[in-house]
Design a protein around this motif. Structure first.
Motif, short mmCIF file in Angstrom:
data_model
loop_
_atom_site.label_atom_id
_atom_site.label_comp_id
_atom_site.label_asym_id
_atom_site.label_seq_id
_atom_site.Cartn_x
_atom_site.Cartn_y
_atom_site.Cartn_z
N GLY A 174 0.81 -1.22 0.00
CA GLY A 174 0.00 0.00 0.00
C GLY A 174 0.84 1.27 0.00
O GLY A 174 0.56 2.20 -0.76
N LEU A 175 1.85 1.34 0.85
CA LEU A 175 2.68 2.54 0.94
C LEU A 175 3.80 2.52 -0.09
O LEU A 175 4.12 3.53 -0.71
CB LEU A 175 3.28 2.67 2.35
CG LEU A 175 2.24 2.81 3.47
CD1 LEU A 175 2.91 2.78 4.83
CD2 LEU A 175 1.44 4.10 3.30
N GLY A 176 4.39 1.34 -0.28
CA GLY A 176 5.50 1.21 -1.23
C GLY A 176 5.07 1.51 -2.66
O GLY A 176 5.86 2.03 -3.45
N LEU A 181 6.26 4.64 -7.37
CA LEU A 181 5.88 5.31 -8.62
C LEU A 181 6.43 6.73 -8.67
O LEU A 181 7.00 7.16 -9.67
CB LEU A 181 4.36 5.31 -8.78
CG LEU A 181 3.75 3.96 -9.15
CD1 LEU A 181 2.24 3.97 -8.97
CD2 LEU A 181 4.10 3.59 -10.60
N TYR A 182 6.28 7.48 -7.57
CA TYR A 182 6.76 8.86 -7.59
C TYR A 182 8.28 8.94 -7.55
O TYR A 182 8.87 9.82 -8.19
CB TYR A 182 6.13 9.69 -6.46
CG TYR A 182 4.86 10.36 -6.93
CD1 TYR A 182 4.92 11.40 -7.85
CD2 TYR A 182 3.62 9.93 -6.50
CE1 TYR A 182 3.75 12.01 -8.33
CE2 TYR A 182 2.45 10.52 -6.97
CZ TYR A 182 2.53 11.55 -7.88
OH TYR A 182 1.39 12.14 -8.36
N LEU A 183 8.92 8.04 -6.85
CA LEU A 183 10.40 8.07 -6.83
C LEU A 183 10.95 7.74 -8.22
O LEU A 183 11.89 8.36 -8.69
CB LEU A 183 10.94 7.09 -5.78
CG LEU A 183 10.67 7.48 -4.33
CD1 LEU A 183 11.09 6.36 -3.38
CD2 LEU A 183 11.37 8.79 -3.95
N GLY A 344 2.08 7.28 1.44
CA GLY A 344 3.23 6.84 0.63
C GLY A 344 3.84 7.99 -0.15
O GLY A 344 5.06 8.07 -0.34
N THR A 345 2.99 8.91 -0.60
CA THR A 345 3.49 10.05 -1.37
C THR A 345 4.26 11.02 -0.46
O THR A 345 5.26 11.60 -0.88
CB THR A 345 2.32 10.75 -2.07
OG1 THR A 345 1.58 9.78 -2.79
CG2 THR A 345 2.81 11.80 -3.05
N ILE A 346 3.81 11.17 0.77
CA ILE A 346 4.56 12.01 1.72
C ILE A 346 5.92 11.36 1.98
O ILE A 346 6.95 12.04 2.02
CB ILE A 346 3.78 12.22 3.03
CG1 ILE A 346 2.52 13.05 2.77
CG2 ILE A 346 4.66 12.92 4.08
CD1 ILE A 346 1.60 13.21 3.96
N GLU A 350 9.67 13.04 1.35
CA GLU A 350 10.77 13.10 2.32
C GLU A 350 12.06 12.53 1.73
O GLU A 350 13.14 13.10 1.89
CB GLU A 350 10.40 12.32 3.58
CG GLU A 350 9.35 12.98 4.44
CD GLU A 350 9.90 14.17 5.22
OE1 GLU A 350 9.70 15.31 4.74
OE2 GLU A 350 10.53 13.98 6.28
N ALA A 351 11.93 11.41 1.01
CA ALA A 351 13.11 10.77 0.42
C ALA A 351 13.77 11.72 -0.60
O ALA A 351 15.00 11.87 -0.62
CB ALA A 351 12.72 9.45 -0.24
N ILE A 352 12.95 12.36 -1.41
CA ILE A 352 13.49 13.26 -2.45
C ILE A 352 14.17 14.46 -1.80
O ILE A 352 15.25 14.89 -2.21
CB ILE A 352 12.36 13.66 -3.42
CG1 ILE A 352 12.05 12.46 -4.31
CG2 ILE A 352 12.76 14.88 -4.26
CD1 ILE A 352 10.85 12.62 -5.20
#
Ligand SMILES: [Zn+2]
Length: 410
Positions: A174-176, A181-183, A344-346, A350-352
């Motif tokens: 669900g989160l991954g 996709l966004y990463l 997951g998008t938040i 954070e990762a970016i």
């Protein structure tokens, strides 16, 4: 009227010409020959090499490993690029003059061990010493990431950083799914995905990486297909295994940071301890029914590398897992599918930000989201000075396998 005597004194103290000024600066700084610099770089000495030439000059080649901080930006940028003032820093330019002035400035800013290379890069090239070329984007990449390139906070340098970054996703669920996709869309160059499950029809209500046509396939393979189609720049590395104390170091050590979308206690503690031991930031997300939360754990070793503040770890908040009879039931809980998209998008955001070194990450802050009330709120998380794993005197220094976590009969 100014004081004539003071002016006279100033004239005595100040060098009269450029030549005098350079001579006076040279007296105050220490220099290193190119031969010595080459020898020390070959010996892998702990040196920070700073190129103070203009960006244009740097783009045409530089001393391998050197970071670019043009002389004009030295005062404003050096502390973020080289935060440790005790590091041994070698500055260079084309001929050894700009770097001499730069070395004097660094000393004034409190850098304790600064050397200026004399002469500079022109001679370095004449000596046919190794030269590195900066990575740059292809035309297709300039087109694909054009909306990033328009942001000064990303720009070409930031996009190159994203393409060179390596992010490990725990779980293609669900989160991954939205995070991956966004990463991938953002051009994170290497995405590792750890998941041992296969795609089930009941996943598709929220796990948007997968598709009806791929039900029954391993999730990591399904994810790889979706991401390769979205962005061929991204290298997806499938890890079809469960995270355990036996593989956690092997997996974490290949990546810069971790996005955690797993949902069980044993994994949470394993991820936390590996994050502290190996100095990898973890962007943690969790969901339950209509509520979700995100925080970013930044261990001490990662804080310096990513230029962000250190935060507490998971054990600062919950030193030990709850006893089995108090642990949450292992029965499947309901979840609003779209909630995963938000959380997951938040996490991906954070990762970016960590990769780009921009903005404030959720270190020491927990962002909670209630989708029914449509409210976000924030809780402050504090570091525990007696934390069993991240304090100065840790009690836990190796991995603990927690088993039998579910309440019996749940
Ligand atoms: Zn801690």
């Amino acid at each position: 009227m100014t004081n004539g005597r003071a002016n006279a004194k100033l004239r005595v103290a100040m060098p009269a010409t450029y030549t005098d000024l350079l001579a006076s600066v040279r007296k105050r700084i220490r220099e290193i020959s190119l031969e010595e610099l080459r020898r020390r770089l070959d010996a892998k000495d702990d040196l920070v090499v700073v190129d103070v030439r203009e960006k244009e000059e740097y783009r045409q080649g530089f001393i391998p490993g050197a970071i670019s901080v043009p002389r004009g930006f030295l005062e404003s940028q050096i502390e973020s690029r080289v935060p440790n003032k005790k590091s041994e820093v070698v500055v260079y330019c084309a001929g050894g003059v700009r770097s001499a002035f730069a070395a004097a400035t660094l000393a004034e800013l409190g850098y304790e061990r600064v050397l200026s290379a004399n002469p500079g890069f022109v001679r370095w090239k004449d000596l046919t010493y190794p030269v590195e070329l900066p990575p740059s984007l292809t035309d297709a990449q300039r087109d694909r990431y054009s909306r990033h390139l328009l942001l000064p906070e990303v720009g070409e340098a930031g996009q190159v950083k994203l393409l060179q970054s390596k992010v490990l996703l725990l779980g293609a669920g669900g989160l991954g799914s939205p995070a991956a996709l966004y990463l991938a869309a953002a051009g994170v160059g290497t995405l590792g995905i750890v998941d041992a499950d296969v795609v089930d029809a009941s996943n598709l209500q929220r796990q948007i990486l997968h598709a009806t046509s791929r039900v029954g396939q391993p999730k990591v393979e399904s994810a790889k297909k979706a991401l390769a189609d979205l962005n061929p720049d991204v290298k997806v590395i499938p890890h079809e295994e469960r995270l355990t104390s036996a593989n956690v170091e092997r997996l974490f050590s290949q990546y810069d940071l971790v996005v955690d979308g797993t949902d069980n206690f044993p994994t949470r503690y394993l991820v936390n301890d590996a994050s502290v031991f190996l100095g990898k930031p973890v962007v943690h997300g969790s969901i339950f029914r209509f509520d979700g939360q995100v925080t970013t754990f930044v261990p001490k070793k990662a804080a310096l590398k990513f230029g962000v503040t250190e935060g507490p770890c998971y054990r600062c908040l919950y030193p030990e897992p709850p006893p089995p009879h108090l642990a949450p039931s292992c029965q499947e809980a309901g979840v609003l599918g779209i909630l995963c998209g938000i959380i997951g998008t938040i996490q991906a955001t954070e990762a970016i930000k960590l990769v780009l070194g921009k903005g404030d990450v959720l270190a020491g802050r927990l962002l909670a989201y209630d989708s029914l009330k449509m409210r976000f709120h924030e809780l402050r998380l504090r570091k525990d000075q007696a934390c069993p794993v991240c304090s100065a005197a840790p009690k836990i220094t190796s991995y603990v396998d927690y088993e039998g976590f579910c309440a019996i009969g749940a």
